[in-house]
Design a protein around this motif. Structure first.
Motif, PDB file in Angstrom:
ATOM      1  N   LEU A   1      32.488  42.869  33.988  1.00 41.34           N
ATOM      2  CA  LEU A   1      31.314  42.768  33.128  1.00 41.34           C
ATOM      3  C   LEU A   1      31.583  41.877  31.921  1.00 41.34           C
ATOM      4  O   LEU A   1      30.646  41.334  31.320  1.00 41.34           O
ATOM      5  CB  LEU A   1      30.890  44.160  32.668  1.00 41.34           C
ATOM      6  CG  LEU A   1      30.663  45.195  33.782  1.00 41.34           C
ATOM      7  CD1 LEU A   1      30.279  46.543  33.182  1.00 41.34           C
ATOM      8  CD2 LEU A   1      29.607  44.719  34.768  1.00 41.34           C
ATOM      9  N   GLU A   2      32.861  41.711  31.562  1.00 39.33           N
ATOM     10  CA  GLU A   2      33.213  40.915  30.395  1.00 39.33           C
ATOM     11  C   GLU A   2      33.439  39.435  30.729  1.00 39.33           C
ATOM     12  O   GLU A   2      32.976  38.552  30.001  1.00 39.33           O
ATOM     13  CB  GLU A   2      34.482  41.489  29.747  1.00 39.33           C
ATOM     14  CG  GLU A   2      34.317  42.909  29.215  1.00 39.33           C
ATOM     15  CD  GLU A   2      35.633  43.509  28.769  1.00 39.33           C
ATOM     16  OE1 GLU A   2      36.689  42.851  28.976  1.00 39.33           O
ATOM     17  OE2 GLU A   2      35.621  44.630  28.218  1.00 39.33           O
ATOM     18  N   ASP A   3      34.173  39.184  31.844  1.00 44.53           N
ATOM     19  CA  ASP A   3      34.544  37.777  32.121  1.00 44.53           C
ATOM     20  C   ASP A   3      34.149  37.301  33.521  1.00 44.53           C
ATOM     21  O   ASP A   3      34.546  36.216  33.949  1.00 44.53           O
ATOM     22  CB  ASP A   3      36.046  37.569  31.919  1.00 44.53           C
ATOM     23  CG  ASP A   3      36.896  38.429  32.860  1.00 44.53           C
ATOM     24  OD1 ASP A   3      36.339  39.042  33.791  1.00 44.53           O
ATOM     25  OD2 ASP A   3      38.125  38.489  32.665  1.00 44.53           O
ATOM     26  N   ASP A   4      33.366  38.107  34.246  1.00 39.61           N
ATOM     27  CA  ASP A   4      32.869  37.706  35.572  1.00 39.61           C
ATOM     28  C   ASP A   4      34.013  37.423  36.559  1.00 39.61           C
ATOM     29  O   ASP A   4      33.959  36.471  37.338  1.00 39.61           O
ATOM     30  CB  ASP A   4      31.962  36.475  35.442  1.00 39.61           C
ATOM     31  CG  ASP A   4      30.839  36.481  36.494  1.00 39.61           C
ATOM     32  OD1 ASP A   4      30.449  37.576  36.932  1.00 39.61           O
ATOM     33  OD2 ASP A   4      30.371  35.382  36.881  1.00 39.61           O
ATOM     34  N   THR A   5      35.038  38.272  36.542  1.00 39.53           N
ATOM     35  CA  THR A   5      36.109  38.204  37.538  1.00 39.53           C
ATOM     36  C   THR A   5      36.197  39.544  38.256  1.00 39.53           C
ATOM     37  O   THR A   5      35.725  40.567  37.746  1.00 39.53           O
ATOM     38  CB  THR A   5      37.481  37.889  36.898  1.00 39.53           C
ATOM     39  OG1 THR A   5      37.860  38.966  36.029  1.00 39.53           O
ATOM     40  CG2 THR A   5      37.432  36.579  36.129  1.00 39.53           C
ATOM     41  N   VAL A   6      36.800  39.530  39.434  1.00 39.59           N
ATOM     42  CA  VAL A   6      37.019  40.766  40.195  1.00 39.59           C
ATOM     43  C   VAL A   6      38.470  40.833  40.629  1.00 39.59           C
ATOM     44  O   VAL A   6      39.170  39.817  40.706  1.00 39.59           O
ATOM     45  CB  VAL A   6      36.105  40.849  41.443  1.00 39.59           C
ATOM     46  CG1 VAL A   6      34.657  40.980  41.061  1.00 39.59           C
ATOM     47  CG2 VAL A   6      36.330  39.645  42.363  1.00 39.59           C
ATOM     48  N   THR A   7      38.919  42.052  40.919  1.00 40.66           N
ATOM     49  CA  THR A   7      40.250  42.238  41.488  1.00 40.66           C
ATOM     50  C   THR A   7      40.146  42.153  43.002  1.00 40.66           C
ATOM     51  O   THR A   7      39.332  42.850  43.624  1.00 40.66           O
ATOM     52  CB  THR A   7      40.829  43.614  41.099  1.00 40.66           C
ATOM     53  OG1 THR A   7      40.962  43.683  39.687  1.00 40.66           O
ATOM     54  CG2 THR A   7      42.193  43.821  41.749  1.00 40.66           C
ATOM     55  N   ILE A   8      40.980  41.280  43.613  1.00 38.03           N
ATOM     56  CA  ILE A   8      41.037  41.220  45.069  1.00 38.03           C
ATOM     57  C   ILE A   8      42.367  41.819  45.514  1.00 38.03           C
ATOM     58  O   ILE A   8      43.424  41.475  44.986  1.00 38.03           O
ATOM     59  CB  ILE A   8      40.859  39.772  45.587  1.00 38.03           C
ATOM     60  CG1 ILE A   8      40.860  39.773  47.126  1.00 38.03           C
ATOM     61  CG2 ILE A   8      41.920  38.828  45.043  1.00 38.03           C
ATOM     62  CD1 ILE A   8      40.410  38.452  47.724  1.00 38.03           C
TER      63      ILE A   8
END
Length: 314
Positions: free
Chosen positions: A280-287
């Motif tokens: 929600l803060e930096d538009d990244t996800v954990t893969i």
């Protein structure tokens, strides 16, 4: 009455490929060597069915008839044994679990000049996964004689070896790879299933299905860390991106994140993408990678490409 209602179930898928040999060759303009492949149901009058789906009366079979010039059967038999063995390994079967076994003279059919079995080491031992046979011109000759129709191939650029004149009309020889799709499924499941032991503290153990990514029904699991704060909405949009790219992804929000990882390890999902607070803060996800359990962060905008490239490279 019984004779009038008798129904015969086909023992193989090959017959139609021989009967339609000239139809296919003439309508497509195919030149030797070329193959006709088919997949479908086959039936056996087995004395004993056993070992789950390994031996059954009804099963799915994959067959190809590869038509070649007379005398070239042994060359293409060698070629297709190598190609078929490589095909199974590309689907993820471990090479040390596969072997080629040549048929001895007492095993060969009367019309065959060579045959190999691709064998896999199942839990009960080595057993046949696929057969590759050089069948000479037996099948086309038998169909031709029984039907009264000529099934010869005409090569106008070749010289007839008997007359020495241009234009050679002959019955092609054939190499036949014939694999059991049902047995293939069983081999893949046996090969992929793994149980990792827990550590001394009783942590870390898991059951994992190490399917080759191309065979995994679900390529990526999209997981919101919690069912609030807008995470489910972001996760569902990521699922839509995967579907738009033609990659099957599954949205999963039930239970704690660890249980969801474990669930997808068990069904063979190779990648899990987690939407969390940082998303929600930096538009990244954990893969997360299924086999190594390695985790890294990637931009949401690049997530589909990261998974697609991994699938292509696998």
């Amino acid at each position: 009455a019984l004779a009038q209602s008798a129904v015969y179930l086909r023992p193989e898928t090959a017959q139609a490929m021989f009967v339609n040999f000239l139809n296919v060759q003439q309508t497509t303009g195919a030149k030797l060597p070329f193959g006709i492949a088919q997949m479908g149901k086959s039936f056996r009058n087995e004395v004993k069915v056993e070992k789950f789906i390994f031996r059954s009366c009804e099963f799915e079979q994959m067959e190809m008839e590869y038509f070649v010039y007379p005398g070239e059967g042994p060359k293409y038999l060698q070629y297709w044994t190598e190609q078929r063995l490589a095909w199974w390994t590309r689907l993820g079967l471990r090479r040390d679990k596969l072997r080629l076994r040549a048929h001895g003279p007492d095993e060969l059919a009367h019309y065959s000049d060579g045959c190999f079995d691709v064998e896999y080491e199942f839990p009960w031992g080595w057993d046949e996964l696929e057969g590759i046979a050089s069948r000479t011109d037996y099948d086309l000759r038998a169909h031709s004689e029984a039907s009264g129709r000529k099934l010869q191939y005409f090569d106008q650029e070749a010289t007839d070896p008997e007359t020495g004149k241009p234009g050679w009309k002959f019955l092609p020889h054939v190499v036949e790879p014939a694999a059991g799709a049902t047995r293939g499924v069983l081999a893949v499941l046996c090969d992929a299933y793994d149980e990792e032991p827990a550590d001394a503290d009783g942590k870390g153990g898991r059951t994992v299905l190490r399917l080759h990514p191309r065979l995994a029904p679900i390529k990526a699991a999209i997981l919101p860390l919690v069912k609030k704060d807008g995470m489910p909405e972001v996760a569902r949009k990521i699922v839509d991106r995967f579907f738009a790219a033609g990659i099957n992804a599954k949205y999963d929000e039930q239970h704690a994140i660890g249980r969801r990882y474990a669930r997808h390890d068990e069904i063979g999902t190779p990648y899990a993408l987690t939407v969390d607070t940082q998303t929600l803060e930096d538009d990244t996800v954990t893969i997360r990678l299924r086999d190594s359990r390695e985790q890294r962060r990637v931009p949401v905008a690049e997530a589909v490409d990261v998974v697609r490239k991994s699938l292509a490279d696998a």
